[in-house]
Design an enzyme around this catalytic site. Structure first.
Site, mmCIF file in Angstrom:
data_model
loop_
_atom_site.group_PDB
_atom_site.id
_atom_site.type_symbol
_atom_site.label_atom_id
_atom_site.label_comp_id
_atom_site.label_asym_id
_atom_site.label_seq_id
_atom_site.Cartn_x
_atom_site.Cartn_y
_atom_site.Cartn_z
ATOM 1 N N CYS A 152 0.824 -1.222 0.000
ATOM 2 C CA CYS A 152 0.000 0.000 0.000
ATOM 3 C C CYS A 152 0.854 1.268 0.000
ATOM 4 O O CYS A 152 0.368 2.346 -0.341
ATOM 5 C CB CYS A 152 -0.928 0.004 1.200
ATOM 6 N N HIS B 140 -3.919 7.105 2.759
ATOM 7 C CA HIS B 140 -4.247 5.782 2.221
ATOM 8 C C HIS B 140 -5.675 5.443 2.654
ATOM 9 O O HIS B 140 -6.016 5.562 3.835
ATOM 10 C CB HIS B 140 -3.239 4.775 2.783
ATOM 11 N N ASN C 18 -10.184 -0.383 -0.342
ATOM 12 C CA ASN C 18 -8.733 -0.215 -0.232
ATOM 13 C C ASN C 18 -8.093 -0.704 -1.535
ATOM 14 O O ASN C 18 -8.086 -1.903 -1.806
ATOM 15 C CB ASN C 18 -8.243 -1.029 0.970
HETATM 16 O O1 UT7 Z 1 -3.871 -1.399 3.773
HETATM 17 C C1 UT7 Z 1 -3.428 -2.353 4.672
HETATM 18 C C2 UT7 Z 1 -4.354 -3.548 4.627
HETATM 19 N N1 UT7 Z 1 -5.561 -3.276 5.363
HETATM 20 C C3 UT7 Z 1 -5.765 -3.841 6.525
HETATM 21 O O2 UT7 Z 1 -4.954 -4.583 6.994
HETATM 22 C C4 UT7 Z 1 -7.077 -3.567 7.237
HETATM 23 C C5 UT7 Z 1 -6.872 -3.138 8.668
HETATM 24 N N2 UT7 Z 1 -7.889 -3.697 9.536
HETATM 25 C C6 UT7 Z 1 -9.220 -3.371 9.436
HETATM 26 O O3 UT7 Z 1 -9.616 -2.547 8.631
HETATM 27 C C7 UT7 Z 1 -10.160 -4.038 10.416
HETATM 28 O O4 UT7 Z 1 -9.402 -4.725 11.392
HETATM 29 C C8 UT7 Z 1 -11.157 -5.011 9.736
HETATM 30 C C9 UT7 Z 1 -12.170 -4.220 8.925
HETATM 31 C C10 UT7 Z 1 -10.417 -6.001 8.862
HETATM 32 C C11 UT7 Z 1 -11.939 -5.778 10.801
HETATM 33 O O5 UT7 Z 1 -12.613 -4.868 11.658
HETATM 34 P P1 UT7 Z 1 -12.481 -5.034 13.241
HETATM 35 O O6 UT7 Z 1 -13.334 -4.006 13.841
HETATM 36 O O7 UT7 Z 1 -11.015 -5.012 13.580
HETATM 37 O O8 UT7 Z 1 -13.130 -6.438 13.465
HETATM 38 P P2 UT7 Z 1 -12.493 -7.731 14.165
HETATM 39 O O9 UT7 Z 1 -11.481 -8.361 13.271
HETATM 40 O O10 UT7 Z 1 -12.071 -7.363 15.552
HETATM 41 O O11 UT7 Z 1 -13.755 -8.669 14.231
HETATM 42 C C12 UT7 Z 1 -14.906 -8.347 15.047
HETATM 43 C C13 UT7 Z 1 -15.990 -9.383 14.768
HETATM 44 C C14 UT7 Z 1 -15.455 -10.806 14.804
HETATM 45 O O12 UT7 Z 1 -16.469 -11.623 15.348
HETATM 46 P P3 UT7 Z 1 -16.375 -12.077 16.893
HETATM 47 O O13 UT7 Z 1 -15.088 -12.830 17.005
HETATM 48 O O14 UT7 Z 1 -16.398 -10.830 17.699
HETATM 49 O O15 UT7 Z 1 -17.609 -12.942 17.039
HETATM 50 C C15 UT7 Z 1 -15.278 -11.174 13.356
HETATM 51 O O16 UT7 Z 1 -15.383 -12.541 13.121
HETATM 52 O O17 UT7 Z 1 -16.497 -9.192 13.434
HETATM 53 C C16 UT7 Z 1 -16.426 -10.425 12.727
HETATM 54 N N3 UT7 Z 1 -16.217 -10.116 11.319
HETATM 55 C C17 UT7 Z 1 -17.220 -9.863 10.460
HETATM 56 N N4 UT7 Z 1 -18.550 -9.846 10.631
HETATM 57 C C18 UT7 Z 1 -19.310 -9.564 9.559
HETATM 58 C C19 UT7 Z 1 -15.037 -9.989 10.645
HETATM 59 N N5 UT7 Z 1 -15.254 -9.676 9.364
HETATM 60 C C20 UT7 Z 1 -16.616 -9.601 9.222
HETATM 61 C C21 UT7 Z 1 -17.452 -9.309 8.152
HETATM 62 N N6 UT7 Z 1 -18.787 -9.283 8.358
HETATM 63 N N7 UT7 Z 1 -16.978 -9.017 6.915
#
Ligand code: UT7
Length: 336
Positions: free
Chosen positions: A113, A255, A285
């Site tokens: 990125c 970004h 992204n």
């Molecule tokens: O440019 C560099 C690359 N970009 C990145 O690396 C992205 C950076 N990270 C992020 O943008 C966020 O961490 C995400 C959008 C990927 C995830 O958001 P989050 O608020 O950090 O969610 P989380 O990973 O902490 O997950 C929270 C919950 C989990 O369920 P439980 O364990 O609480 O029951 C996940 O399984 O949300 C669940 N979850 C989803 N639910 C519905 C994860 N992805 C999804 C989804 N839809 N697409």
């Protein structure tokens, strides 16, 4: 040493659209979750003949048009990408052929990125020293071919597109000038976002395909934490290096990683909402393409005037991160 300006910008996104509703049909997710957690409503996807090099070439042509530069004038083409047409040759070489820039040297930069900012930094120095006159810097990705559409934690994030700028020496009373550009990396974190298989260390096998190791593996939570503090630091550093304050910035072009990350990073920095350019809702992204697409949209929509201070920042796999501060010049193509 030459002062170096952005003389033209361009971008190209592919024709296919993946909406959140489309993703609801593929993985266990919802439009509401995606919008709340990321700010993304849709992302673009290549169709048919659209490729990373073709998107790059279209973006480049638009930037060259604005700069009033012909193909034969281009001395160097740098493409930031991790999803080029082939493992090799470089996508920059394909662009060189497609736009007919026969005199130009061409190479790719692999900084995920941050690829556009890494390329911009190199291109800036090349023109600054007088080694080259017209340098094309492009950020381009076709990540929809590399994401795992069975992994809801990552497939909702990424999209395809390309953005480009032409760099030239700034002459006369043109205020356009890149004032600083800084690059950083932390290779100890190389497995936070990566594709484990397909390089020379571990080549493809039936087993690796079954395990989906040829696709992007992302530890979203780990990147999230790193991203908020890093984006804040990149902005602070850019301000300090140039002896300016947040209120003097016309625009931060970050970004487009996640709306929550951008908002959290900018919150404590006394930046007003209108100082931060956001278009993540349309494209998701797009990795190396995200900053140059956003910069092109900001410019074409008439947001930037000569003399305005602009800060660009990005971070991604590697881990890598970087920023650039520039003063906007007399660039054609803005909507009045
Ligand atoms: O440019 C560099 C690359 N970009 C990145 O690396 C992205 C950076 N990270 C992020 O943008 C966020 O961490 C995400 C959008 C990927 C995830 O958001 P989050 O608020 O950090 O969610 P989380 O990973 O902490 O997950 C929270 C919950 C989990 O369920 P439980 O364990 O609480 O029951 C996940 O399984 O949300 C669940 N979850 C989803 N639910 C519905 C994860 N992805 C999804 C989804 N839809 N697409």
């Amino acid at each position: 040493m030459n002062r170096v300006k952005i003389a033209g910008t361009g971008s190209q996104v592919p024709s296919g659209v993946i909406t959140n509703a489309d993703l609801e049909k593929i993985v266990d997710t919802s439009d509401e979750w995606i919008v709340q957690r990321t700010g993304i409503r849709e992302r673009r996807q290549v169709q048919g003949e659209e490729t990373c090099s073709r998107l790059s070439s279209e973006a480049a042509r638009k930037a060259m048009d604005q700069a009033g530069v012909e193909s034969e004038d281009i001395d160097l083409i740098i493409v930031g990408t991790v999803s080029g047409d082939y493992p090799f040759p470089a996508t920059a070489c394909l662009v060189q052929d497609q736009i007919g820039a026969h005199r130009a040297g061409a190479f790719d930069v692999s900084a995920a990125c941050s690829g556009f900012l890494y390329g911009l930094s190199v291109g800036w120095r090349m023109v600054q020293t007088g080694a080259y006159k017209n340098v094309l810097v492009i950020g381009a990705e076709v990540l929809t071919k590399l994401v795992d559409f069975e992994d809801r934690g990552s497939c909702i994030l990424f999209g395809d597109g390309a953005g480009a700028v032409v760099l030239q020496a700034s002459e006369g009373d043109d205020q356009g000038e890149i004032l600083s550009a800084s690059l950083f990396a932390d290779g100890t974190q190389n497995e936070v976002i990566w594709i484990p298989v397909g390089g020379s260390r571990t080549t493809h096998s039936l087993e690796s395909f079954e395990n989906r190791e040829h696709l992007i593996q992302l530890d979203g939570r780990a990147v999230f934490k790193f991203a908020v503090s890093t984006m804040r630091e990149l902005i602070q550093r850019g301000l300090e290096e140039n002896g300016i304050t947040a209120d003097q910035l016309k625009l931060v072009v970050p970004h487009q990683v996640n709306l929550r990350i951008i908002e959290a990073a900018c919150k404590k920095l006394d930046l007003r909402e209108e100082q931060v350019f956001i278009n993540i809702e349309k494209y998701g992204n797009t990795s190396a393409a995200s900053v140059p697409i956003a910069l092109d949209e900001a410019h074409r929509s008439g947001l930037l005037e000569p003399g305005d201070l602009v800060l660009l920042c990005a971070f991604g796999a590697g881990l890598t991160w970087g920023n650039a501060v520039l003063r906007w010049g007399n660039v054609q193509g803005a909507k009045s």
